[in-house]
Write a protein that holds these residues in place. Structure first.
Motif, PDB file in Angstrom:
ATOM      1  N   ALA A 277     -24.603 -18.967  -8.556  1.00  0.00           N
ATOM      2  CA  ALA A 277     -23.504 -18.594  -8.948  1.00  0.00           C
ATOM      3  C   ALA A 277     -22.037 -20.535  -8.889  1.00  0.00           C
ATOM      4  CB  ALA A 277     -22.732 -18.245  -6.972  1.00  0.00           C
ATOM      5  N   ILE A 278     -23.333 -21.023  -8.308  1.00  0.00           N
ATOM      6  CA  ILE A 278     -22.683 -23.328  -8.095  1.00  0.00           C
ATOM      7  C   ILE A 278     -22.436 -23.198  -9.852  1.00  0.00           C
ATOM      8  CG2 ILE A 278     -23.839 -24.779  -8.088  1.00  0.00           C
ATOM      9  CD1 ILE A 278     -24.615 -24.225  -4.911  1.00  0.00           C
ATOM     10  N   HIS A 279     -24.262 -22.839 -10.241  1.00  0.00           N
ATOM     11  CA  HIS A 279     -23.948 -22.970 -11.535  1.00  0.00           C
ATOM     12  C   HIS A 279     -23.206 -22.476 -12.716  1.00  0.00           C
ATOM     13  CE1 HIS A 279     -24.998 -23.478 -16.380  1.00  0.00           C
ATOM     14  NE2 HIS A 279     -24.976 -22.269 -15.616  1.00  0.00           N
ATOM     15  N   LEU A 280     -22.676 -21.133 -12.079  1.00  0.00           N
ATOM     16  CA  LEU A 280     -21.208 -20.671 -13.304  1.00  0.00           C
ATOM     17  C   LEU A 280     -19.941 -21.361 -13.155  1.00  0.00           C
ATOM     18  CD1 LEU A 280     -22.301 -16.820 -13.124  1.00  0.00           C
ATOM     19  CD2 LEU A 280     -22.567 -18.158 -14.813  1.00  0.00           C
ATOM     20  N   VAL A 281     -19.557 -21.678 -11.588  1.00  0.00           N
ATOM     21  CA  VAL A 281     -18.349 -22.600 -11.274  1.00  0.00           C
ATOM     22  C   VAL A 281     -18.941 -23.834 -12.135  1.00  0.00           C
ATOM     23  CG1 VAL A 281     -17.327 -22.951  -9.238  1.00  0.00           C
ATOM     24  CG2 VAL A 281     -18.704 -20.390  -8.967  1.00  0.00           C
TER      25      VAL A 281
ATOM     26  N   MET B 217     -13.865  -6.243  -3.320  1.00  0.00           N
ATOM     27  CA  MET B 217     -14.206  -7.570  -4.723  1.00  0.00           C
ATOM     28  C   MET B 217     -15.572  -8.941  -4.003  1.00  0.00           C
ATOM     29  SD  MET B 217     -12.404  -9.581  -7.356  1.00  0.00           S
ATOM     30  CE  MET B 217     -12.103  -8.465  -8.442  1.00  0.00           C
ATOM     31  N   THR B 218     -16.428  -8.647  -4.230  1.00  0.00           N
ATOM     32  CA  THR B 218     -17.902  -9.795  -3.836  1.00  0.00           C
ATOM     33  C   THR B 218     -17.653 -11.029  -4.356  1.00  0.00           C
ATOM     34  OG1 THR B 218     -19.349  -9.342  -5.481  1.00  0.00           O
ATOM     35  CG2 THR B 218     -19.521  -8.055  -3.561  1.00  0.00           C
ATOM     36  N   VAL B 219     -18.271 -12.050  -4.113  1.00  0.00           N
ATOM     37  CA  VAL B 219     -18.126 -13.547  -4.043  1.00  0.00           C
ATOM     38  C   VAL B 219     -18.709 -13.700  -5.882  1.00  0.00           C
ATOM     39  CG1 VAL B 219     -19.011 -15.701  -4.291  1.00  0.00           C
ATOM     40  CG2 VAL B 219     -18.179 -14.343  -1.621  1.00  0.00           C
ATOM     41  N   ASP B 220     -19.696 -12.376  -5.960  1.00  0.00           N
ATOM     42  CA  ASP B 220     -20.546 -12.574  -7.070  1.00  0.00           C
ATOM     43  C   ASP B 220     -19.138 -11.407  -8.597  1.00  0.00           C
ATOM     44  OD1 ASP B 220     -22.739 -13.926  -6.363  1.00  0.00           O
ATOM     45  OD2 ASP B 220     -23.971 -12.033  -6.511  1.00  0.00           O
ATOM     46  N   VAL B 221     -18.683 -11.386  -7.938  1.00  0.00           N
ATOM     47  CA  VAL B 221     -17.699 -11.264  -8.918  1.00  0.00           C
ATOM     48  C   VAL B 221     -16.350 -11.884  -9.699  1.00  0.00           C
ATOM     49  CG1 VAL B 221     -16.203  -8.575  -9.867  1.00  0.00           C
ATOM     50  CG2 VAL B 221     -18.323  -8.421  -8.790  1.00  0.00           C
ATOM     51  N   ILE B 222     -16.276 -12.136  -7.843  1.00  0.00           N
ATOM     52  CA  ILE B 222     -15.173 -13.363  -8.542  1.00  0.00           C
ATOM     53  C   ILE B 222     -15.679 -14.368  -9.650  1.00  0.00           C
ATOM     54  CG2 ILE B 222     -13.370 -15.015  -7.005  1.00  0.00           C
ATOM     55  CD1 ILE B 222     -13.905 -13.258  -4.998  1.00  0.00           C
ATOM     56  N   VAL B 223     -16.522 -14.666  -9.217  1.00  0.00           N
ATOM     57  CA  VAL B 223     -17.286 -16.210  -9.385  1.00  0.00           C
ATOM     58  C   VAL B 223     -16.549 -15.269 -10.983  1.00  0.00           C
ATOM     59  CG1 VAL B 223     -19.890 -17.225 -10.520  1.00  0.00           C
ATOM     60  CG2 VAL B 223     -18.492 -16.759  -8.246  1.00  0.00           C
ATOM     61  N   SER B 224     -17.755 -13.893 -11.430  1.00  0.00           N
ATOM     62  CA  SER B 224     -18.105 -13.572 -12.660  1.00  0.00           C
ATOM     63  C   SER B 224     -16.665 -14.158 -13.389  1.00  0.00           C
ATOM     64  CB  SER B 224     -18.834 -12.241 -12.439  1.00  0.00           C
ATOM     65  OG  SER B 224     -20.109 -12.563 -11.813  1.00  0.00           O
ATOM     66  N   VAL B 225     -15.115 -12.866 -12.624  1.00  0.00           N
ATOM     67  CA  VAL B 225     -14.194 -12.920 -13.375  1.00  0.00           C
ATOM     68  C   VAL B 225     -14.233 -14.313 -13.835  1.00  0.00           C
ATOM     69  CG1 VAL B 225     -12.320 -12.260 -12.824  1.00  0.00           C
ATOM     70  CG2 VAL B 225     -13.912 -11.362 -12.525  1.00  0.00           C
ATOM     71  N   PHE B 226     -14.174 -15.442 -12.580  1.00  0.00           N
ATOM     72  CA  PHE B 226     -13.773 -16.993 -13.410  1.00  0.00           C
ATOM     73  C   PHE B 226     -14.264 -17.412 -14.916  1.00  0.00           C
ATOM     74  CE2 PHE B 226     -15.097 -21.233 -12.089  1.00  0.00           C
ATOM     75  CZ  PHE B 226     -13.870 -22.168 -12.689  1.00  0.00           C
ATOM     76  N   ILE B 227     -15.494 -16.997 -14.719  1.00  0.00           N
ATOM     77  CA  ILE B 227     -16.399 -18.080 -15.923  1.00  0.00           C
ATOM     78  C   ILE B 227     -15.750 -16.925 -17.168  1.00  0.00           C
ATOM     79  CG2 ILE B 227     -18.437 -15.830 -15.738  1.00  0.00           C
ATOM     80  CD1 ILE B 227     -18.271 -20.089 -16.388  1.00  0.00           C
ATOM     81  N   ILE B 228     -15.271 -16.349 -17.086  1.00  0.00           N
ATOM     82  CA  ILE B 228     -14.610 -15.193 -18.454  1.00  0.00           C
ATOM     83  C   ILE B 228     -13.226 -15.981 -18.532  1.00  0.00           C
ATOM     84  CG2 ILE B 228     -14.430 -12.766 -19.217  1.00  0.00           C
ATOM     85  CD1 ILE B 228     -15.981 -11.087 -17.930  1.00  0.00           C
ATOM     86  N   VAL B 229     -12.797 -16.075 -17.798  1.00  0.00           N
ATOM     87  CA  VAL B 229     -11.883 -16.353 -18.264  1.00  0.00           C
ATOM     88  C   VAL B 229     -11.804 -17.816 -18.409  1.00  0.00           C
ATOM     89  CG1 VAL B 229      -9.032 -17.449 -16.902  1.00  0.00           C
ATOM     90  CG2 VAL B 229     -10.311 -14.856 -16.077  1.00  0.00           C
ATOM     91  N   ALA B 230     -12.791 -18.814 -17.845  1.00  0.00           N
ATOM     92  CA  ALA B 230     -12.924 -19.918 -18.235  1.00  0.00           C
ATOM     93  C   ALA B 230     -13.365 -20.255 -19.605  1.00  0.00           C
ATOM     94  CB  ALA B 230     -13.509 -21.044 -17.557  1.00  0.00           C
TER      95      ALA B 230
END
Length: 287
Positions: A212-216, A1-14
């Motif tokens: 990615a920074i913005h999404l985090v 799982m790439t960093v971009d996908v992890i960030v995508s999962v994080f923003i959806i969960v958030a």
């Protein structure tokens, strides 16, 4: 799982977490003990035209024997004036209202813009895209300008400086950073429609680091806001409907009496932090 996908999962969960935490706070408020009643008139829920002049059902002879007349529509209208337009701040501190209204309205518009972006993943005709761009531009303009005005006001106003805590500066800086990074991404890095589609389909590979920074930051704000003092969007309803405007009579056998009895039967949960009490001396008894 790439960093971009992890960030995508994080923003959806958030995003989901924002609603879950907001509902949790609303449930906590709803289950609280009955408040210290204020009964501040005028009350918009008073029916029979009494709300217009600050009247009360207690004007009626033997009011306890008559059914209450409530104007729930007028109450909802008054709450919406406060939640959407910050009516009391406009009346009492109009100079502070300008920035506050712009910031809050910007977030309301951007919330609607986010919903439009979600819809655009599945349906994207040209007129819908054009309308979404306009909504987004208005939201960012209002949000950034309002947040900046509030930040400048808190830094330069000699009175507000005394009452502004470091955390309030942190809150404003967090909101401003999220807004500015979002605006930068939109204008210079990638289309928001493309980013929304890649994030929601978990195919966000190769996105620029600033995205990615913005999404985090955005995800952190989603989770932080319901847990902070900025969650007043939840508490405002209870503050008005359940405290300021709650003048239900405390009659024998009523729900109000039952709740008061329940509150009185529960021991205090807060410990006493002062030193051990002492007998009054001759000095203290002089008054």
């Amino acid at each position: 799982m790439t960093v971009d996908v992890i960030v995508s999962v994080f923003i959806i969960v958030a995003m989901i977490g924002f609603f879950v935490l907001s509902l949790r706070k609303a449930a906590l408020f709803a289950r609280m003990q009955i408040h210290a009643r204020l009964d501040l008139y005028p009350m918009p829920r008073e029916g029979a035209g009494r709300a217009a002049y600050g009247g009360s059902y207690m004007e009626e002879p033997e009011w306890w024997t008559k059914p209450r007349q409530l104007d729930e529509v007028n109450e909802v209208k008054d709450i919406l004036k406060e939640m959407l337009f910050i009516k009391k701040l406009y009346v009492n501190q109009r100079t502070l209202w300008v920035g506050s209204f712009a910031m809050h309205m910007g977030f309301y518009v951007l919330f609607g813009w986010s919903i439009l972006l979600l819809v655009s993943v599945f349906w994207r005709p040209d007129f819908f895209v054009a309308g979404t761009w306009i909504v987004g531009a208005v939201g960012f303009a209002l949000g950034v300008s309002g947040t900046l005005l509030l930040l400048v006001r808190r830094v330069t106003d000699r009175v507000l400086v005394k009452y502004t805590t470091p955390l309030e500066y942190v809150n404003l800086m967090l909101l401003l950073t999220v807004l500015l990074t979002g605006a930068y991404v939109w204008m210079f890095e990638a289309s928001p429609f493309v980013v929304a589609e890649k994030v929601l389909t978990l195919q966000a590979d190769g996105l620029p680091p600033i995205i990615a920074i913005h999404l985090v930051l955005l995800g952190f704000a989603f989770l932080y806001i319901p847990l902070s003092k900025m969650s007043h969007y939840v508490g405002k309803f209870f503050a008005f409907h359940k405290v300021l405007w709650d003048n239900d009579p405390n009659l024998p056998g009523s729900d109000v009496e039952r709740r008061f009895r329940q509150a009185a039967a529960q021991p205090a949960q807060t410990s006493w932090s002062a030193s051990k009490s002492a007998q009054p001396s001759s000095e203290t008894s002089k008054g």
